[in-house]
Write a protein that holds these residues in place. Structure first.
Motif, PDB file in Angstrom:
ATOM      1  N   ALA A  69       6.712  -3.019  -8.625  1.00  0.00           N
ATOM      2  CA  ALA A  69       5.570  -3.176  -7.482  1.00  0.00           C
ATOM      3  C   ALA A  69       4.119  -2.754  -8.067  1.00  0.00           C
ATOM      4  N   VAL A  70       3.183  -3.600  -7.640  1.00  0.00           N
ATOM      5  CA  VAL A  70       1.882  -3.205  -8.026  1.00  0.00           C
ATOM      6  C   VAL A  70       1.024  -3.327  -6.951  1.00  0.00           C
ATOM      7  N   ASP A  71       0.016  -2.509  -7.242  1.00  0.00           N
ATOM      8  CA  ASP A  71      -1.469  -2.620  -6.625  1.00  0.00           C
ATOM      9  C   ASP A  71      -2.330  -3.309  -7.075  1.00  0.00           C
ATOM     10  N   VAL A  72      -3.447  -3.839  -6.393  1.00  0.00           N
ATOM     11  CA  VAL A  72      -4.418  -4.583  -6.958  1.00  0.00           C
ATOM     12  C   VAL A  72      -5.643  -3.998  -6.290  1.00  0.00           C
ATOM     13  N   ALA A  73      -6.605  -4.019  -7.282  1.00  0.00           N
ATOM     14  CA  ALA A  73      -8.027  -3.100  -6.647  1.00  0.00           C
ATOM     15  C   ALA A  73      -9.109  -4.249  -7.251  1.00  0.00           C
ATOM     16  N   THR A  74     -10.302  -4.078  -6.536  1.00  0.00           N
ATOM     17  CA  THR A  74     -11.469  -4.597  -6.833  1.00  0.00           C
ATOM     18  C   THR A  74     -12.442  -3.508  -7.012  1.00  0.00           C
ATOM     19  N   VAL A  78      -8.841   0.276  -4.092  1.00  0.00           N
ATOM     20  CA  VAL A  78      -7.721  -0.686  -3.721  1.00  0.00           C
ATOM     21  C   VAL A  78      -7.714  -1.521  -2.657  1.00  0.00           C
ATOM     22  N   ALA A  79      -7.135  -2.644  -2.801  1.00  0.00           N
ATOM     23  CA  ALA A  79      -7.280  -3.680  -1.607  1.00  0.00           C
ATOM     24  C   ALA A  79      -6.045  -4.002  -1.188  1.00  0.00           C
ATOM     25  N   PHE A  80      -4.856  -3.915  -2.087  1.00  0.00           N
ATOM     26  CA  PHE A  80      -3.588  -4.110  -1.669  1.00  0.00           C
ATOM     27  C   PHE A  80      -2.357  -3.107  -2.486  1.00  0.00           C
ATOM     28  N   THR A  81      -1.617  -2.810  -1.917  1.00  0.00           N
ATOM     29  CA  THR A  81      -0.769  -1.752  -2.174  1.00  0.00           C
ATOM     30  C   THR A  81       0.787  -2.100  -2.222  1.00  0.00           C
ATOM     31  N   GLY A  82       1.696  -1.738  -3.217  1.00  0.00           N
ATOM     32  CA  GLY A  82       3.058  -2.030  -3.015  1.00  0.00           C
ATOM     33  C   GLY A  82       3.478  -3.399  -3.213  1.00  0.00           C
ATOM     34  N   ALA A  83       2.617  -4.469  -3.737  1.00  0.00           N
ATOM     35  CA  ALA A  83       3.205  -5.853  -3.608  1.00  0.00           C
ATOM     36  C   ALA A  83       4.492  -5.952  -4.781  1.00  0.00           C
ATOM     37  N   ALA A  84       5.427  -6.333  -4.251  1.00  0.00           N
ATOM     38  CA  ALA A  84       6.826  -6.491  -5.104  1.00  0.00           C
ATOM     39  C   ALA A  84       6.729  -7.957  -5.361  1.00  0.00           C
ATOM     40  N   TYR A  85       7.640  -8.378  -6.347  1.00  0.00           N
ATOM     41  CA  TYR A  85       7.902  -9.594  -6.974  1.00  0.00           C
ATOM     42  C   TYR A  85       8.260 -10.711  -5.555  1.00  0.00           C
ATOM     43  N   LYS A  86       7.807 -11.811  -5.767  1.00  0.00           N
ATOM     44  CA  LYS A  86       7.574 -12.932  -4.855  1.00  0.00           C
ATOM     45  C   LYS A  86       6.886 -12.649  -3.562  1.00  0.00           C
ATOM     46  N   VAL A 103      -5.092  -5.386 -11.599  1.00  0.00           N
ATOM     47  CA  VAL A 103      -3.414  -5.263 -11.249  1.00  0.00           C
ATOM     48  C   VAL A 103      -3.123  -3.873 -12.007  1.00  0.00           C
ATOM     49  N   VAL A 104      -2.398  -2.858 -11.297  1.00  0.00           N
ATOM     50  CA  VAL A 104      -1.983  -1.784 -11.934  1.00  0.00           C
ATOM     51  C   VAL A 104      -0.542  -1.679 -11.157  1.00  0.00           C
ATOM     52  N   ALA A 105       0.136  -0.657 -11.855  1.00  0.00           N
ATOM     53  CA  ALA A 105       1.510  -0.128 -11.189  1.00  0.00           C
ATOM     54  C   ALA A 105       1.028   0.348  -9.999  1.00  0.00           C
ATOM     55  N   ALA A 106       2.085   0.356  -9.118  1.00  0.00           N
ATOM     56  CA  ALA A 106       1.889   0.871  -7.539  1.00  0.00           C
ATOM     57  C   ALA A 106       1.930   2.453  -7.968  1.00  0.00           C
ATOM     58  N   GLY A 107       0.713   2.772  -7.082  1.00  0.00           N
ATOM     59  CA  GLY A 107       0.494   4.151  -6.951  1.00  0.00           C
ATOM     60  C   GLY A 107      -0.340   4.605  -8.303  1.00  0.00           C
ATOM     61  N   GLN A 108      -0.589   3.860  -8.990  1.00  0.00           N
ATOM     62  CA  GLN A 108      -1.350   4.253 -10.248  1.00  0.00           C
ATOM     63  C   GLN A 108      -2.710   3.792 -10.343  1.00  0.00           C
TER      64      GLN A 108
END
Length: 277
Positions: A69-74, A78-86, A103-108
């Motif tokens: 799972a990843v987080d996405v930041a601008t 952080v704009a999105f948290t915990g996005a998993a595959y698909k 894109v960073v590892a979720a929670g990092q």
């Protein structure tokens, strides 16, 4: 893990200016946009309202097989948290300016980015950021694509394909039983232009370019008049996880007989011929 950035800010500026010209109507739409994927529907505010506030819309698709799972930041956090595959996130409003999207590892949030891309987000426009394996398979690439959510031709559907399978090579897409390709020669990590199609329910075949045998069959793909569809091909042609398709349906509400809904934010949703600019 490696990360990738656009080659130069100048290329980004030219790309954004070109997209803005092609999608000049997008930021003036006064109705909400509904998005349905995997049986879940979310609604984003009218583009004209968001444009007045100098914001754009951004959503994320995680297309890295085996990736956690990843987080996405601008640049604003952080704009999105915990996005998993698909998974496909709902659209979120972000500042319309040159943004460094990470894109960073979720929670990092403060860790070294797994992928990085610097893009201009035009006010009132909709964008999909898709994370895919990079070309040599040991890192992640982040691509940002203009979704161009604007009215489609009367009585027709608009369809495009995003190729996110690292080992499938260039692909063609056919409706089963039709000898003319809906899309041909789609390269990895690229999106086709939208193509205008008659409303239909069809079995789609994803084939290696120029070949007759499909590597992926997508049954019961339904394309309705007035709606826009993005078919995201993920997974592996050889190995696991196997090739799959996620279909994202976007619609300008009120333009194709939809019901009125109140714009809202929602959790991540799981997935279940003339080019238009």
């Amino acid at each position: 893990m490696k990360y990738q950035m656009n080659v130069t800010a100048g290329i980004v500026v030219l790309t954004a200016a070109f997209a803005a010209g092609c999608a000049s109507e997008e930021g003036r739409q006064t109705v909400p946009v509904s998005t349905t994927t995997g049986g879940a529907t979310t609604v984003a505010s009218p583009a004209a309202d968001v444009r007045k506030r100098d914001f754009a819309f951004l959503r994320v698709v995680h297309a890295v097989p085996g990736g956690g799972a990843v987080d996405v930041a601008t640049d604003k956090g952080v704009a999105f948290t915990g996005a998993a595959y698909k998974q496909v996130t709902p659209y979120k409003e972000v500042e319309s300016e040159m943004q460094n999207i990470r894109v960073v590892a979720a929670g990092q949030a403060n860790a070294q980015p797994l992928a990085n891309n610097r893009e201009i987000l035009v006010a009132g426009h909709h964008y999909t950021a898709i994370a895919t394996p990079d070309s040599d398979g040991d890192g992640i690439t982040l691509r940002v694509m203009d979704d161009n959510i604007s009215p489609s031709n009367s009585g027709k559907a608009q369809v495009r394909v995003i190729h996110a399978s690292a080992d499938a090579g260039e692909v063609d897409v056919y409706a089963k039983g039709n000898n003319t390709a809906l899309f041909d020669g789609i390269n990895y990590q690229s999106a086709s232009s939208y193509t205008t199609v008659d409303p239909m329910t069809a079995t789609l075949e994803v084939r290696p370019e120029g070949q007759a045998k499909p590597v992926l069959i997508i049954p019961n793909a339904k394309f309705e008049a007035g709606k826009l569809y993005t078919v995201v091909v993920t997974g592996k042609a050889k190995g696991m996880p196997k090739l799959e398709a996620t279909i994202i349906q976007d619609e300008l509400m009120g333009t194709a007989g939809t019901n009125t809904m109140t714009p809202t934010s929602s959790p991540l949703a799981s997935p279940g011929m003339t080019p238009r600019m």
